[in-house]
Design a protein around this motif. Structure first.
Motif, PDB file in Angstrom:
ATOM      1  N   TRP A  34       0.991  -1.123   0.069  1.00  0.00           N
ATOM      2  CA  TRP A  34       0.031   0.104   0.023  1.00  0.00           C
ATOM      3  C   TRP A  34       0.834   1.215  -0.023  1.00  0.00           C
ATOM      4  CZ3 TRP A  34      -5.478  -0.389   0.392  1.00  0.00           C
ATOM      5  CH2 TRP A  34      -5.704  -1.946   0.568  1.00  0.00           C
ATOM      6  N   LYS A  35       0.599   2.341  -0.941  1.00  0.00           N
ATOM      7  CA  LYS A  35       1.252   3.419  -0.956  1.00  0.00           C
ATOM      8  C   LYS A  35       0.536   4.584  -0.007  1.00  0.00           C
ATOM      9  CE  LYS A  35       1.151   6.014  -4.460  1.00  0.00           C
ATOM     10  NZ  LYS A  35       1.288   6.741  -5.889  1.00  0.00           N
ATOM     11  N   ILE A  36       1.453   5.264   0.883  1.00  0.00           N
ATOM     12  CA  ILE A  36       1.012   6.014   1.910  1.00  0.00           C
ATOM     13  C   ILE A  36       1.514   7.589   1.148  1.00  0.00           C
ATOM     14  CG2 ILE A  36       0.969   7.077   4.338  1.00  0.00           C
ATOM     15  CD1 ILE A  36       2.245   3.934   5.063  1.00  0.00           C
ATOM     16  N   SER A  37       0.489   8.552   0.923  1.00  0.00           N
ATOM     17  CA  SER A  37       0.732   9.941   0.573  1.00  0.00           C
ATOM     18  C   SER A  37       0.086  10.775   1.017  1.00  0.00           C
ATOM     19  CB  SER A  37       0.736   9.851  -0.992  1.00  0.00           C
ATOM     20  OG  SER A  37      -0.806   9.348  -1.294  1.00  0.00           O
ATOM     21  N   GLY A  38       0.026  11.992   0.694  1.00  0.00           N
ATOM     22  CA  GLY A  38      -0.752  13.256   1.159  1.00  0.00           C
ATOM     23  C   GLY A  38      -0.397  13.785   2.562  1.00  0.00           C
ATOM     24  N   ASN A  39      -1.272  14.477   3.032  1.00  0.00           N
ATOM     25  CA  ASN A  39      -1.243  15.109   4.544  1.00  0.00           C
ATOM     26  C   ASN A  39       0.065  15.778   4.584  1.00  0.00           C
ATOM     27  OD1 ASN A  39      -2.302  15.674   6.976  1.00  0.00           O
ATOM     28  ND2 ASN A  39      -1.682  13.750   7.983  1.00  0.00           N
ATOM     29  N   GLY A  40       0.607  16.390   3.684  1.00  0.00           N
ATOM     30  CA  GLY A  40       2.000  17.102   3.872  1.00  0.00           C
ATOM     31  C   GLY A  40       3.454  16.482   3.599  1.00  0.00           C
ATOM     32  N   LEU A  41       2.896  14.886   3.110  1.00  0.00           N
ATOM     33  CA  LEU A  41       4.149  14.162   3.008  1.00  0.00           C
ATOM     34  C   LEU A  41       5.069  14.751   1.766  1.00  0.00           C
ATOM     35  CD1 LEU A  41       3.032  10.469   3.860  1.00  0.00           C
ATOM     36  CD2 LEU A  41       4.202  11.999   5.257  1.00  0.00           C
ATOM     37  N   LYS A  42       6.239  14.886   1.711  1.00  0.00           N
ATOM     38  CA  LYS A  42       7.097  15.335   0.606  1.00  0.00           C
ATOM     39  C   LYS A  42       7.205  14.140  -0.318  1.00  0.00           C
ATOM     40  CE  LYS A  42       9.771  18.581   3.382  1.00  0.00           C
ATOM     41  NZ  LYS A  42      10.862  18.981   3.923  1.00  0.00           N
ATOM     42  N   GLU A  43       7.422  13.012   0.279  1.00  0.00           N
ATOM     43  CA  GLU A  43       7.500  11.747  -0.453  1.00  0.00           C
ATOM     44  C   GLU A  43       6.550  10.688  -0.136  1.00  0.00           C
ATOM     45  OE1 GLU A  43      12.054  10.834  -1.532  1.00  0.00           O
ATOM     46  OE2 GLU A  43      11.913  11.822   0.571  1.00  0.00           O
ATOM     47  N   SER A  44       6.280   9.691  -0.953  1.00  0.00           N
ATOM     48  CA  SER A  44       5.371   8.523  -0.747  1.00  0.00           C
ATOM     49  C   SER A  44       6.230   7.570   0.127  1.00  0.00           C
ATOM     50  CB  SER A  44       4.843   7.983  -1.872  1.00  0.00           C
ATOM     51  OG  SER A  44       3.793   8.869  -2.540  1.00  0.00           O
ATOM     52  N   SER A  45       5.353   6.985   1.015  1.00  0.00           N
ATOM     53  CA  SER A  45       6.130   5.867   1.944  1.00  0.00           C
ATOM     54  C   SER A  45       5.255   4.676   1.411  1.00  0.00           C
ATOM     55  CB  SER A  45       5.950   5.997   3.257  1.00  0.00           C
ATOM     56  OG  SER A  45       7.079   7.229   3.523  1.00  0.00           O
ATOM     57  N   TYR A  46       5.574   3.544   1.921  1.00  0.00           N
ATOM     58  CA  TYR A  46       4.918   2.346   1.621  1.00  0.00           C
ATOM     59  C   TYR A  46       4.853   1.373   2.751  1.00  0.00           C
ATOM     60  CZ  TYR A  46       5.771   3.359  -3.160  1.00  0.00           C
ATOM     61  OH  TYR A  46       5.693   3.962  -4.342  1.00  0.00           O
ATOM     62  N   LEU A  47       3.450   0.729   2.804  1.00  0.00           N
ATOM     63  CA  LEU A  47       3.172  -0.202   3.777  1.00  0.00           C
ATOM     64  C   LEU A  47       3.080  -1.623   3.266  1.00  0.00           C
ATOM     65  CD1 LEU A  47       2.035  -0.751   6.821  1.00  0.00           C
ATOM     66  CD2 LEU A  47      -0.129   0.044   5.949  1.00  0.00           C
ATOM     67  N   PHE A  48       3.789  -2.602   3.848  1.00  0.00           N
ATOM     68  CA  PHE A  48       3.787  -3.864   3.257  1.00  0.00           C
ATOM     69  C   PHE A  48       3.362  -4.851   4.563  1.00  0.00           C
ATOM     70  CE2 PHE A  48       6.245  -7.797   2.284  1.00  0.00           C
ATOM     71  CZ  PHE A  48       5.513  -8.332   1.308  1.00  0.00           C
ATOM     72  N   LEU A  69      10.694  -0.871  -2.011  1.00  0.00           N
ATOM     73  CA  LEU A  69      11.743  -0.897  -1.168  1.00  0.00           C
ATOM     74  C   LEU A  69      12.903  -0.038  -1.584  1.00  0.00           C
ATOM     75  CD1 LEU A  69      12.978  -1.741   1.466  1.00  0.00           C
ATOM     76  CD2 LEU A  69      13.649  -3.839   0.493  1.00  0.00           C
ATOM     77  N   ALA A  70      13.145   0.033  -2.926  1.00  0.00           N
ATOM     78  CA  ALA A  70      14.269   0.295  -3.361  1.00  0.00           C
ATOM     79  C   ALA A  70      14.133   1.829  -3.382  1.00  0.00           C
ATOM     80  CB  ALA A  70      14.595  -0.078  -4.753  1.00  0.00           C
ATOM     81  N   SER A  71      12.811   2.335  -3.521  1.00  0.00           N
ATOM     82  CA  SER A  71      12.670   4.038  -3.640  1.00  0.00           C
ATOM     83  C   SER A  71      12.622   4.580  -2.408  1.00  0.00           C
ATOM     84  CB  SER A  71      11.293   4.048  -4.280  1.00  0.00           C
ATOM     85  OG  SER A  71      10.269   3.620  -3.549  1.00  0.00           O
ATOM     86  N   SER A  72      12.675   3.561  -1.204  1.00  0.00           N
ATOM     87  CA  SER A  72      12.689   4.257   0.091  1.00  0.00           C
ATOM     88  C   SER A  72      14.154   4.284   0.888  1.00  0.00           C
ATOM     89  CB  SER A  72      11.653   3.324   0.978  1.00  0.00           C
ATOM     90  OG  SER A  72      10.474   3.133   0.523  1.00  0.00           O
ATOM     91  N   LYS A  73      13.933   5.315   1.582  1.00  0.00           N
ATOM     92  CA  LYS A  73      15.314   5.381   2.331  1.00  0.00           C
ATOM     93  C   LYS A  73      15.636   4.745   3.721  1.00  0.00           C
ATOM     94  CE  LYS A  73      16.047   9.858   0.236  1.00  0.00           C
ATOM     95  NZ  LYS A  73      14.613  10.134  -0.440  1.00  0.00           N
ATOM     96  N   VAL A  74      14.294   4.222   4.475  1.00  0.00           N
ATOM     97  CA  VAL A  74      14.541   3.662   5.596  1.00  0.00           C
ATOM     98  C   VAL A  74      13.528   2.495   5.438  1.00  0.00           C
ATOM     99  CG1 VAL A  74      13.849   3.968   8.001  1.00  0.00           C
ATOM    100  CG2 VAL A  74      14.596   5.640   6.757  1.00  0.00           C
TER     101      VAL A  74
END
Length: 290
Positions: A34-48, A69-74
């Protein structure tokens, strides 16, 4: 304890947490990512959503998950599996207070079956291993009941990928907190569940159904299967809902700082008190990634 393959036992401890999750009151799309976005986030995060232990030939991984995973920093998981002190801390917390042996707490039939199973699988019976907490023994039994010689762990896989990509790895909980959850559940109930595992041959049929629902990415079916468990009925808040609520501010903090890949047991994703619904309630857009 070195002979007992603690790395695998640890992975199944987390699987044990998955087995006692809540049911979904609203239908979710079939997806583990699942992609997490909006609410002031500068970049999308992901929930797996993970399943903490699975046969190697059933291990599911696709390009969309690896790309996320590759597009995420943490990488954030329930526990920080990159922590070098993790195993030692878990081993220390796995023993009953005062090294009390729980062998005498089982029925004669259950004690005999469990002793035989442990001796065959690990070379030591209840006289030696009865000092371990019931849910630790349950994890040890479960890993040997899996119908395969080789198992895989999503948490280990993701941790290794994160290391290869030089990503930071974070934990949403400490070992002490996660194992302390089971310390709040009556020992007798845990012993009863463990006794059923070794005397009821139909138990693995339910696990097979759970794996099938996971591979079908069907969160609703996962919940339908899981709600039948007695431990969940009485202690679902401890095992699931309270933890989900505790994770939200931590997930928000991570996602606001940088793109984060959050991987938790898939049982935590669905329902009105699940992570997906709680993030949406907090103002984020959470969308299934097909």
């Amino acid at each position: 304890m070195k002979k007992l393959s603690l790395k695998n036992v640890f992975a199944t401890l987390m699987l044990f947490m998955l087995v006692f999750q809540a049911f979904a009151s609203e239908k979710e799309e079939k997806s583990l990512l699942w992609k997490i976005s909006g609410n002031g986030l500068k970049e999308s995060s992901y929930l797996f959503g993970t399943i903490h232990m699975i046969c190697k030939d059933q291990f599911y991984m696709d390009e969309s998950i690896e790309n996320a995973l590759a597009s995420s920093k943490v990488l954030a998981m329930e526990l920080n599996m990159a922590d070098p002190n993790l195993m030692a801390e878990m081993q220390q917390l796995s023993v009953n207070p005062g090294f009390a042996n729980i062998k005498g707490e089982f029925s004669a039939e259950q004690a005999s079956a469990l002793d035989k199973f442990l001796t065959t699988s690990y070379g030591a019976g209840l006289d030696q291993l009865g000092i371990l907490k019931p849910f630790v023994l349950s994890s040890m039994v479960l890993i040997k009941m899996l119908p395969c010689a080789e198992q895989s762990s999503y948490e280990i896989f993701l941790t290794e990928k994160a290391k290869e990509q030089a990503k930071a790895v974070k934990g949403l909980e400490s070992v002490a907190f996660q194992m302390g959850v089971f310390d709040q559940i009556p020992q007798k109930l845990q012993i009863d569940e463990l006794g059923k595992m070794v005397t009821n041959p139909e138990g693995m049929d339910e696990f097979d159904k759970l794996v099938g629902a996971y591979l079908d990415q069907d969160l609703d079916m996962l919940y339908d299967l899981i709600t039948e468990n007695d431990m969940f009925r009485e202690y679902g808040n401890l095992l699931l809902e309270d933890r989900n609520k505790n994770w939200i501010p931590k997930i928000e903090e991570l996602a606001k700082e940088q793109a984060t890949f959050i991987a938790v047991g898939s049982g935590h994703l669905g329902s009105e008190t699940g992570v997906i619904a709680l993030l949406r309630k907090a103002g984020y857009t959470v969308e299934a990634v097909k």
